[in-house]
Design a protein around this motif. Structure first.
Motif, PDB file in Angstrom:
ATOM      1  N   ALA A   1      42.407  77.830  75.136  1.00 33.39           N
ATOM      2  CA  ALA A   1      42.516  76.639  74.286  1.00 33.39           C
ATOM      3  C   ALA A   1      43.308  75.448  75.068  1.00 33.39           C
ATOM      4  O   ALA A   1      42.903  74.290  74.841  1.00 33.39           O
ATOM      5  CB  ALA A   1      42.866  76.865  73.047  1.00 33.39           C
ATOM      6  N   THR A   2      44.240  75.915  75.810  1.00 32.49           N
ATOM      7  CA  THR A   2      45.188  74.619  76.451  1.00 32.49           C
ATOM      8  C   THR A   2      44.397  73.783  77.632  1.00 32.49           C
ATOM      9  O   THR A   2      44.906  72.774  77.724  1.00 32.49           O
ATOM     10  CB  THR A   2      46.562  74.935  76.723  1.00 32.49           C
ATOM     11  N   VAL A   3      43.442  74.749  78.236  1.00 36.68           N
ATOM     12  CA  VAL A   3      42.764  74.148  79.240  1.00 36.68           C
ATOM     13  C   VAL A   3      41.271  73.352  79.035  1.00 36.68           C
ATOM     14  O   VAL A   3      40.587  72.692  79.712  1.00 36.68           O
ATOM     15  CB  VAL A   3      42.791  75.454  80.594  1.00 36.68           C
ATOM     16  N   LEU A   4      40.785  74.107  77.875  1.00 38.06           N
ATOM     17  CA  LEU A   4      39.363  73.455  77.391  1.00 38.06           C
ATOM     18  C   LEU A   4      39.321  71.894  77.405  1.00 38.06           C
ATOM     19  O   LEU A   4      38.381  71.406  77.826  1.00 38.06           O
ATOM     20  CB  LEU A   4      38.917  74.210  76.227  1.00 38.06           C
ATOM     21  N   PRO A   5      40.367  71.163  76.829  1.00 37.82           N
ATOM     22  CA  PRO A   5      40.236  69.781  76.591  1.00 37.82           C
ATOM     23  C   PRO A   5      40.015  68.986  77.805  1.00 37.82           C
ATOM     24  O   PRO A   5      39.565  68.067  77.843  1.00 37.82           O
ATOM     25  CB  PRO A   5      41.366  69.343  75.919  1.00 37.82           C
ATOM     26  N   ASP A   6      40.571  69.754  79.020  1.00 32.65           N
ATOM     27  CA  ASP A   6      40.471  69.039  80.378  1.00 32.65           C
ATOM     28  C   ASP A   6      39.413  69.723  81.052  1.00 32.65           C
ATOM     29  O   ASP A   6      39.237  69.291  82.092  1.00 32.65           O
ATOM     30  CB  ASP A   6      41.554  69.286  81.017  1.00 32.65           C
ATOM     31  N   SER A   7      38.535  70.489  80.462  1.00 31.33           N
ATOM     32  CA  SER A   7      37.462  71.070  81.472  1.00 31.33           C
ATOM     33  C   SER A   7      35.980  70.705  81.028  1.00 31.33           C
ATOM     34  O   SER A   7      35.759  70.647  79.769  1.00 31.33           O
ATOM     35  CB  SER A   7      37.635  72.691  81.401  1.00 31.33           C
ATOM     36  N   THR A   8      35.136  70.507  82.030  1.00 31.49           N
ATOM     37  CA  THR A   8      33.724  70.140  81.588  1.00 31.49           C
ATOM     38  C   THR A   8      32.807  71.546  81.966  1.00 31.49           C
ATOM     39  O   THR A   8      31.484  71.280  81.814  1.00 31.49           O
ATOM     40  CB  THR A   8      33.398  68.856  82.080  1.00 31.49           C
ATOM     41  N   ALA A   9      33.334  72.454  82.984  1.00 32.44           N
ATOM     42  CA  ALA A   9      32.634  73.748  83.388  1.00 32.44           C
ATOM     43  C   ALA A   9      32.951  74.894  82.584  1.00 32.44           C
ATOM     44  O   ALA A   9      34.356  75.184  82.627  1.00 32.44           O
ATOM     45  CB  ALA A   9      32.536  73.715  84.888  1.00 32.44           C
ATOM     46  N   TRP A  10      32.104  75.543  81.919  1.00 29.43           N
ATOM     47  CA  TRP A  10      32.436  76.642  81.323  1.00 29.43           C
ATOM     48  C   TRP A  10      31.686  77.821  81.991  1.00 29.43           C
ATOM     49  O   TRP A  10      30.709  77.695  82.319  1.00 29.43           O
ATOM     50  CB  TRP A  10      32.192  76.837  79.838  1.00 29.43           C
ATOM     51  N   SER A  11      32.359  78.973  82.240  1.00 33.96           N
ATOM     52  CA  SER A  11      31.557  80.249  82.638  1.00 33.96           C
ATOM     53  C   SER A  11      32.046  81.391  81.808  1.00 33.96           C
ATOM     54  O   SER A  11      33.057  81.451  81.193  1.00 33.96           O
ATOM     55  CB  SER A  11      31.880  80.633  84.004  1.00 33.96           C
ATOM     56  N   SER A  12      31.027  82.215  81.499  1.00 31.92           N
ATOM     57  CA  SER A  12      31.006  83.566  80.864  1.00 31.92           C
ATOM     58  C   SER A  12      30.526  84.497  81.382  1.00 31.92           C
ATOM     59  O   SER A  12      29.257  84.404  81.738  1.00 31.92           O
ATOM     60  CB  SER A  12      30.701  83.423  79.315  1.00 31.92           C
ATOM     61  N   ALA A  13      31.122  85.689  81.690  1.00 33.83           N
ATOM     62  CA  ALA A  13      30.605  86.727  82.345  1.00 33.83           C
ATOM     63  C   ALA A  13      31.047  87.900  81.741  1.00 33.83           C
ATOM     64  O   ALA A  13      32.139  88.048  81.039  1.00 33.83           O
ATOM     65  CB  ALA A  13      31.173  86.597  83.854  1.00 33.83           C
ATOM     66  N   ALA A  14      30.425  89.066  81.879  1.00 34.99           N
ATOM     67  CA  ALA A  14      30.268  90.515  81.354  1.00 34.99           C
ATOM     68  C   ALA A  14      30.692  91.320  82.752  1.00 34.99           C
ATOM     69  O   ALA A  14      30.387  90.989  83.786  1.00 34.99           O
ATOM     70  CB  ALA A  14      29.196  90.753  80.666  1.00 34.99           C
ATOM     71  N   PRO A  15      31.737  92.111  82.385  1.00 34.31           N
ATOM     72  CA  PRO A  15      31.691  93.134  83.626  1.00 34.31           C
ATOM     73  C   PRO A  15      30.974  93.972  84.091  1.00 34.31           C
ATOM     74  O   PRO A  15      29.932  94.078  83.437  1.00 34.31           O
ATOM     75  CB  PRO A  15      32.947  94.091  82.736  1.00 34.31           C
TER      76      PRO A  15
END
Length: 98
Positions: free
Chosen positions: A84-98
């Motif tokens: 949550a502390t880095v999301l306000p400064d980020s415009t690229a999100w990744s989500s991966a599964a193992p």
């Protein structure tokens, strides 16, 4: 490729974590698009890549989004508050599964 209506992507694209949960993933993508201007720009078998045009504000909005992302991005070894502390400064999100 930028998909302006990326909330419908789970109907056509297989994502490792969405098996049996395509409605939930579609709802999350729809919400992220409308709330944060997030667009799905890539999907591999075990990874989603989104670009957000309006990252969340610090505080509760970022904390709630961090919880949602962690539910999808099982590979992230971060606590919800840390993400949550880095999301306000980020415009690229990744989500991966193992």
């Amino acid at each position: 490729m930028d998909l302006p209506n990326s909330g419908v992507a789970p109907a056509w694209v297989d994502f490792y974590r969405s098996a049996g949960h395509t409605r939930e993933l579609a709802a999350a993508l729809w919400q992220w698009h409308h709330r944060w201007g997030a667009h799905l720009v890539a999907c591999w078998d075990t990874m989603l890549r989104l670009v957000a045009h309006r990252p969340p504000e610090p505080g509760e909005p970022a904390f709630a989004l961090a919880g949602q992302l962690l539910a999808v991005a099982t590979h992230l070894e971060m606590r919800q508050w840390a993400l949550a502390t880095v999301l306000p400064d980020s415009t690229a999100w990744s989500s991966a599964a193992p």
